[in-house]
Design an enzyme around this catalytic site. Structure first.
Site, mmCIF file in Angstrom:
data_model
loop_
_atom_site.group_PDB
_atom_site.id
_atom_site.type_symbol
_atom_site.label_atom_id
_atom_site.label_comp_id
_atom_site.label_asym_id
_atom_site.label_seq_id
_atom_site.Cartn_x
_atom_site.Cartn_y
_atom_site.Cartn_z
ATOM 1 N N ASN A 235 0.855 -1.173 0.000
ATOM 2 C CA ASN A 235 0.000 0.000 0.000
ATOM 3 C C ASN A 235 0.897 1.230 0.000
ATOM 4 O OD1 ASN A 235 0.808 0.508 2.712
ATOM 5 N ND2 ASN A 235 -0.885 -0.735 3.497
ATOM 6 N N GLU B 20 3.393 1.440 2.908
ATOM 7 C CA GLU B 20 4.485 0.465 2.781
ATOM 8 C C GLU B 20 5.468 0.879 1.699
ATOM 9 O OE1 GLU B 20 1.836 -3.382 4.294
ATOM 10 O OE2 GLU B 20 1.883 -2.803 2.167
ATOM 11 N N ASP C 177 -5.513 -8.016 1.676
ATOM 12 C CA ASP C 177 -5.561 -9.472 1.527
ATOM 13 C C ASP C 177 -6.410 -9.864 0.327
ATOM 14 O OD1 ASP C 177 -4.115 -9.613 3.908
ATOM 15 O OD2 ASP C 177 -5.911 -9.864 5.137
#
Length: 487
Positions: free
Chosen positions: A181, A184, A251
């Site tokens: 994301n 990150e 996820d």
């Protein structure tokens, strides 16, 4: 990890401290972390094996029971040295009040690491279609474990997708696709990155070069997601809807992308599906694993907007073509006015698509049609013609052009195959020499006798005047080649 949601109602403030008092009413247990990734895959219809570490506590039993219920094969290592990772969310009136984490984040010991690696290599020898490395920073994905997994996948030519954690991406070097994301991405780039296309792309390409990454897919919250592969960039806008809970959205993204790739879809198709899936799950309370039926409904609802998204300007088309070619796909190009869409058009478009992986249609603009056909044409404006073409299954892109010929498009897109409908010789087709210069081919698709836009229009006029016309017989066809495909 185990996801737990404790829900209830709040009716007063504690006399002990200025905090709300929750009257607990229900608890829901669910699969979190890599378990949620596996659950998404299972509900999409994939066979899944899950490898990880849990403790010997009651939460471990709950987690194993959930895996069995969802039909996920557990190859999880049980150890007394660690607790089962658990996240508990406290919720009232659909509002998350508090989250409590129960976890161990120290690296696993050598014996545990060795056993995990053994189980991973056994699974790889069974020939999986794809592998996901879900790193949640809990000490399981050690540098040695990651390196062994990635090397094993590379030797066996198995794609490996990584959901990363932390600033050190050295352990992910050489993976097929990494899905950070924006936060990150900032950690790995070691700087703050504005959520703008150019800034995100610059940081992504720096990391691709630094860690020998084939592709990066950056999830960008309300800005959607961006895929960088080779020299190409694909920016997918978010699906507008009310966001209720972003838990587990990452996820879902990595699971859907992996499922589509394993099924043989292109990466671009996988990303678009993942974007729709992520938009769906953020509207759900808590961590939610999307089902096959959920996703099919989402894709069906997005079909019309997806068709319209096929109509793109030349710059966008060039970027997409570069991405498709980097993935080894064969590009086919054809063009025409497509003023009144008929069976001859569809026949030739289907034939053209069968010659490659992607079909791009160059569409004459209204001004271009008037130059070719005269002041009475087109019958349908370019927006309607583009919409109809984009709705056809064989068509992947529609690109409008203002010139009388599509030569500029052909030079820019560099297709592998140029298709023309009608009674032509290959050397007579506009762009044939250009395509041949880079090793492409020209294919002529025979026309269906009597089918052309001109014939249809003249037939309508004759019927209005009381005449009878059968199959266009006796009607002069003024269109070039009489093909009913390109005009």
């Amino acid at each position: 990890m185990l996801d737990q949601t404790l829900s209830g109602s709040v009716g007063r403030i504690s006399p002990e401290a200025p905090i709300p008092v929750l009257k607990a009413e229900a608890r829901k247990d669910g699969l979190g972390g890599a378990g949620n990734v596996a659950n998404n895959l299972s509900r999409l219809g994939c066979r899944v094996a899950l490898i990880g570490v849990i403790g010997t506590d009651p939460e471990a039993s709950l987690l194993i029971g959930l895996l069995e219920r969802e039909g996920i094969e557990s190859r999880i290592l049980v150890t007394k040295q660690r607790c089962t990772t658990r996240k508990m969310r406290v919720v009232s009136a659909r509002q998350q009040m508090l989250r409590m984490d129960f976890e161990t984040t120290d690296p696993v010991d050598d014996s545990t690491e060795n056993e995990l690696i053994r189980r991973i290599m056994t699974a790889l020898d069974e020939g999986p279609d794809a592998v996901i490395l879900s790193d949640y920073g809990k000490g399981v994905c050690t540098p040695r474990l990651c390196r062994t997994l990635l090397d094993g996948c590379r030797e066996r030519k198995v794609p490996v997708l990584v959901d990363p954690k932390g600033a050190d991406w050295e352990r992910y070097r050489g993976c097929t696709l990494i899905t950070p994301n924006l936060n990150e991405l900032c950690l790995a780039a070691r700087r703050t990155i504005p959520n703008e296309d150019r800034d995100v792309e610059q940081a992504a390409r720096e990391l691709m070069n630094c860690f020998e990454l084939d592709r990066i897919l950056v999830t960008r919250s309300d800005r959607g997601m961006s895929l960088f592969s080779g020299e190409s960039a694909l920016h997918e806008k978010t699906v507008a809807r009310e966001v209720f809970d972003v838990s587990g959205a990452g996820d879902t993204v990595v699971a859907v992308v992996t499922a589509f790739l394993a099924a043989g879809a292109s990466l671009e198709e996988a990303v678009r599906a993942a974007n729709r899936a992520a938009g769906f799950v953020v509207g759900k309370a808590g961590t939610y694993a999307i089902s096959r039926e959920d996703l099919l409904t989402e894709l069906h609802q997005g079909a019309r907007s997806a068709s319209l998204s096929k109509v793109v300007p030349l710059d966008r088309a060039r970027s997409l073509v570069e991405a498709w070619k980097s993935g080894g796909q064969r590009i086919v190009f054809t063009n025409g006015c497509f003023d009144i869409l008929h069976a001859g058009h569809l026949f030739c478009l289907e034939k053209a698509k069968s010659l490659g992986d992607r079909l791009i249609v160059g569409l004459n603009s209204d001004a271009s049609v008037r130059k070719l056909k005269g002041p009475g044409r087109p019958v349908n404006p370019e927006s309607f013609r583009a919409m109809l073409l984009a709705a056809l299954f064989p068509v992947d892109l529609v690109v409008l052009f203002e010139e009388e010929t599509p030569l500029k498009l052909i030079e820019a897109l560099k297709p592998d195959c140029l298709v023309k409908g009608g009674d032509y010789r290959p050397e007579e087709v506009v762009g044939s020499e250009t395509v041949a210069s880079w090793g492409g081919e020209v294919v002529i698709v025979p026309r269906i006798e009597g089918l052309s836009t001109t014939a249809i229009l003249q037939s309508v006029l004759q019927k209005d005047a009381g005449g009878i016309c059968q199959s266009g017989k006796g009607i002069p066809d003024t269109e070039a080649g009489g093909g009913g495909f390109l005009r």
